[in-house]
Design a protein around this motif. Structure first.
Motif, PDB file in Angstrom:
ATOM      1  N   TRP A  30       0.854  -1.175   0.000  1.00  0.00           N
ATOM      2  CA  TRP A  30       0.000   0.000   0.000  1.00  0.00           C
ATOM      3  C   TRP A  30       0.893   1.229   0.000  1.00  0.00           C
TER       4      TRP A  30
ATOM      5  N   VAL B  68       0.864   5.607   0.011  1.00  0.00           N
ATOM      6  CA  VAL B  68       0.077   6.764   0.420  1.00  0.00           C
ATOM      7  C   VAL B  68       0.515   7.938  -0.440  1.00  0.00           C
TER       8      VAL B  68
ATOM      9  N   VAL C  70       3.818   4.169   4.113  1.00  0.00           N
ATOM     10  CA  VAL C  70       3.201   4.771   5.297  1.00  0.00           C
ATOM     11  C   VAL C  70       4.308   5.382   6.150  1.00  0.00           C
TER      12      VAL C  70
ATOM     13  N   GLU D 232      -3.301   5.724   8.639  1.00  0.00           N
ATOM     14  CA  GLU D 232      -3.223   6.091   7.220  1.00  0.00           C
ATOM     15  C   GLU D 232      -3.877   5.099   6.276  1.00  0.00           C
ATOM     16  N   THR D 233      -3.884   3.805   6.629  1.00  0.00           N
ATOM     17  CA  THR D 233      -4.412   2.800   5.696  1.00  0.00           C
ATOM     18  C   THR D 233      -5.577   1.998   6.251  1.00  0.00           C
TER      19      THR D 233
ATOM     20  N   SER E 113      -9.407   3.482   8.030  1.00  0.00           N
ATOM     21  CA  SER E 113      -8.369   4.476   8.300  1.00  0.00           C
ATOM     22  C   SER E 113      -8.950   5.688   9.016  1.00  0.00           C
TER      23      SER E 113
ATOM     24  N   VAL F  96      -4.858   6.446  -0.648  1.00  0.00           N
ATOM     25  CA  VAL F  96      -4.210   5.178  -0.329  1.00  0.00           C
ATOM     26  C   VAL F  96      -4.442   4.237  -1.507  1.00  0.00           C
TER      27      VAL F  96
ATOM     28  N   LYS G 270      -3.533   0.349  -3.090  1.00  0.00           N
ATOM     29  CA  LYS G 270      -2.995  -1.006  -3.001  1.00  0.00           C
ATOM     30  C   LYS G 270      -2.474  -1.385  -4.389  1.00  0.00           C
TER      31      LYS G 270
END
Length: 184
Positions: free
Chosen positions: A60, A62, A77, A98-99, A136, A146, A148
């Protein structure tokens, strides 16, 4: 050649201070004996980086606008950890904020100084595995996207210069090497 400190501090004055950093100007004699000044930025937190990696080798990233460089940045992150707190607790908090992810396993993969010519900022980078998705809750100062994606795509983003954040570059390259060595 000696590894001892060749700098001599003649005088120091703190010229700026807030909740995150302080700036001190030192009057010095440099290693060759010349007089000069040296500005030193002291960070009041540890930089924490977390690279989440699932069983299918997805990660993931950001995305956010970074004020100091005036650019949008894709990163792992990241956040700050209080100096006298356990950095793993800061990593867990940042990952969830954050996620929305939580991890059952954290492995420290790197410690690094981010700009040792002007600051004392230390970064600790973790690999987070055995992930579970939750919700999140970014801080009010964060407007995040975010994403993936396959880890290999993040690696190519580093190699192509799309990811330029130093903590992210270090984490992704180190993880790539650990994967190639069969250590992950």
């Amino acid at each position: 050649m000696s590894t001892e400190n060749p700098w001599k501090v003649l005088n120091s004055e703190k010229i700026y201070d807030n909740n995150w950093i302080s700036l001190t100007e030192h009057q010095v004699l440099n290693p060759s004996g010349g007089e000069g000044i040296y500005g030193e930025v002291h960070f009041k937190n540890i930089a924490i980086g977390i690279l989440p990696l699932d069983a299918d080798l997805n990660t993931w990233l950001v995305g956010q606008y970074r004020f100091p460089i005036k650019e949008y940045s894709w990163e792992i992150v990241e956040g700050g950890g209080v100096l006298n707190a356990d950095p793993i607790e800061s990593a867990k908090r940042e990952l969830a904020e954050e996620t929305g992810l939580t991890a059952k396993r954290y492995t420290e993969i790197q410690r690094m100084h981010l700009s040792n010519s002007v600051s004392d900022e230390l970064a600790i980078i973790y690999l987070a595995q055995d992930l579970q998705l939750g919700e999140s809750s970014p801080e009010e100062t964060e407007e995040l996207i975010v994403r993936k994606l396959p880890f290999e795509e993040a690696y190519l983003m580093v190699m192509n210069g799309v990811i330029t954040d130093s903590i992210s570059v270090a984490a992704i390259l180190k993880t790539k090497i650990l994967l190639q060595q069969g250590k992950i």
